[in-house]
Design a protein around this motif. Structure first.
Motif, mmCIF file in Angstrom:
data_model
loop_
_atom_site.group_PDB
_atom_site.id
_atom_site.type_symbol
_atom_site.label_atom_id
_atom_site.label_comp_id
_atom_site.label_asym_id
_atom_site.label_seq_id
_atom_site.Cartn_x
_atom_site.Cartn_y
_atom_site.Cartn_z
ATOM 1 N N ARG A 4 0.834 -1.212 0.000
ATOM 2 C CA ARG A 4 0.000 0.000 0.000
ATOM 3 C C ARG A 4 0.868 1.261 0.000
ATOM 4 O O ARG A 4 0.591 2.238 -0.690
ATOM 5 N N CYS A 50 2.162 1.831 -3.449
ATOM 6 C CA CYS A 50 1.086 2.361 -4.300
ATOM 7 C C CYS A 50 0.935 3.861 -4.070
ATOM 8 O O CYS A 50 0.815 4.635 -5.030
ATOM 9 N N LEU A 69 1.534 6.458 -7.270
ATOM 10 C CA LEU A 69 0.301 6.906 -7.919
ATOM 11 C C LEU A 69 -0.014 8.335 -7.486
ATOM 12 O O LEU A 69 0.113 8.667 -6.322
ATOM 13 N N PRO A 93 -4.821 6.987 -4.700
ATOM 14 C CA PRO A 93 -4.464 6.092 -3.588
ATOM 15 C C PRO A 93 -5.491 6.052 -2.456
ATOM 16 O O PRO A 93 -5.597 5.065 -1.742
ATOM 17 N N LEU A 120 -7.951 3.232 -2.815
ATOM 18 C CA LEU A 120 -7.230 1.992 -3.122
ATOM 19 C C LEU A 120 -6.990 1.216 -1.829
ATOM 20 O O LEU A 120 -6.734 1.799 -0.784
ATOM 21 N N VAL A 158 -5.402 -2.819 -0.230
ATOM 22 C CA VAL A 158 -4.525 -3.949 -0.550
ATOM 23 C C VAL A 158 -4.920 -5.138 0.314
ATOM 24 O O VAL A 158 -5.173 -4.993 1.505
ATOM 25 N N VAL A 212 -4.457 -5.666 -5.409
ATOM 26 C CA VAL A 212 -4.527 -4.208 -5.254
ATOM 27 C C VAL A 212 -5.940 -3.835 -5.701
ATOM 28 O O VAL A 212 -6.297 -4.001 -6.864
ATOM 29 N N VAL A 267 -3.350 2.187 -12.513
ATOM 30 C CA VAL A 267 -2.496 1.438 -11.582
ATOM 31 C C VAL A 267 -1.539 0.524 -12.355
ATOM 32 O O VAL A 267 -0.376 0.360 -11.983
ATOM 33 N N ILE A 296 2.685 -0.914 -12.334
ATOM 34 C CA ILE A 296 2.496 -2.044 -11.419
ATOM 35 C C ILE A 296 3.808 -2.822 -11.243
ATOM 36 O O ILE A 296 4.104 -3.337 -10.162
ATOM 37 N N ILE A 333 5.803 -0.800 -8.682
ATOM 38 C CA ILE A 333 5.235 -1.013 -7.338
ATOM 39 C C ILE A 333 5.646 -2.394 -6.825
ATOM 40 O O ILE A 333 6.062 -2.544 -5.676
ATOM 41 N N VAL A 373 -4.436 -6.429 -10.003
ATOM 42 C CA VAL A 373 -5.312 -5.267 -9.791
ATOM 43 C C VAL A 373 -6.768 -5.699 -9.975
ATOM 44 O O VAL A 373 -7.150 -6.246 -11.009
#
Length: 301
Positions: free
Chosen positions: A197, A200, A204, A209, A212, A214, A233, A244, A252, A255, A277
């Motif tokens: 997280r 991310c 992003l 976020p 979003l 996780v 995610v 994402v 991704i 990340i 995702v």
């Protein structure tokens, strides 16, 4: 001085530096740190063991006001931390533009009737240095001690000074409240979720976020040649998914790579990490999804 042990709640505005401060004080990374506010979504414990004390920090979400959904959960978490702590640490950033926001934090900790002190964070922000004295005076006028810290620049000496003051606020205890080998009560699965997280949040932009989440879907520690971890995610809108993932899956992949590097540090060895995702429309407004993700407000309380 006899042995002392207890819970210190870190209370402050979003982005006051609570997570950075806790990681600094226990000299371990347990709480996620980003430049974006409101990244801490639930209370996380960090434990500092010394010869004469065990200081258990509770990193709470920043203070928000809300009646439903994720923000209502965040508000309840912060209020519960205040109730459940033995003492409070008001975390006050000199980067905070609104002096009313600092007063709100100070009023809250004072009204709790619990022992407390203030700490001024981000003191390395040179153009805001004049605010240090202003904030210090605000705390001292309320009858509490106030220290200042730069988690980036101050080393062991700064840490020891704050810990010594915090120990004085704690109740006496016959023994530690947790095993002295622990520095957090988070398990590896929870730490993995927080690390992904964090990455991310860092990779992003804008508001994405905040919608979003996780979830670790599978954690196979016995897989060969190394543990296999599968993480979802979760985004709130179908239009968020390509953002994402990024062009040619670049976002991704970044990340995932950064997350794997951090996870390998805490697991002290190689891991296989797969990120997927998933779209769950407006998950942050739906109790069932919130419950699955560990964010839920009990309406009865």
């Amino acid at each position: 001085m006899g042995y002392k042990a207890g819970f210190i709640g870190l209370i402050g505005q979003p982005n006051a530096g609570k997570s950075t401060l806790m990681n600094y004080l226990i000299d371990q990374k347990v709480s996620i740190v980003t430049a974006k506010p409101q990244t801490t979504r639930r209370r996380i414990l960090g434990i500092q063991n010394n010869e004469n004390s065990q200081v258990i920090f509770i990193d709470a979400p920043g203070l928000v006001k809300a009646e439903k959904g994720l923000n209502a959960f965040l508000e309840k978490e912060a209020q519960d931390v205040i109730k459940e702590s033995d003492a409070l640490l008001a975390v006050l950033s000199i980067d905070e533009k609104d002096s009313d926001a600092i007063e709100k934090v100070l009023d809250l900790v004072k009204k709790s009737k619990k022992p407390w002190m203030g700490v001024i964070t981000k003191t390395d922000v040179a153009d805001k240095a004049h605010r240090i004295l202003i904030v210090k005076n605000m705390v001292e006028e309320m009858g509490a001690k106030c220290l200042q810290i730069s988690c980036l620049k101050d080393g062991k000496e700064g840490r020891d000074e704050i810990l010594k003051e915090l120990e004085s606020l704690l109740p006496a205890s016959e023994a530690p409240l947790f095993d002295e080998d622990l520095y957090t009560t988070e398990n590896v699965r929870e730490l993995v979720s927080e690390i992904v997280r964090e990455r991310c949040f860092e990779n992003l932009s804008h508001e994405l976020p905040f919608q979003l989440a996780v979830q670790v879907r599978k954690f196979d520690e016995n897989a060969k040649p190394c543990p296999h971890i599968y993480v979802d995610v979760i985004v709130a809108k179908a239009s968020h998914k390509p953002i994402v993932i990024g062009q040619k899956a670049q976002v991704i992949k970044k990340i995932s790579s950064e997350s794997r590097h951090e996870i390998e540090k805490i697991m002290d060895g190689k891991v296989f990490l797969e990120l997927n995702v998933v779209v769950k429309e407006n998950w942050f407004e739906k109790n069932q999804f919130m419950k699955e993700l560990g964010y839920i407000v009990d309406a009865k309380k």
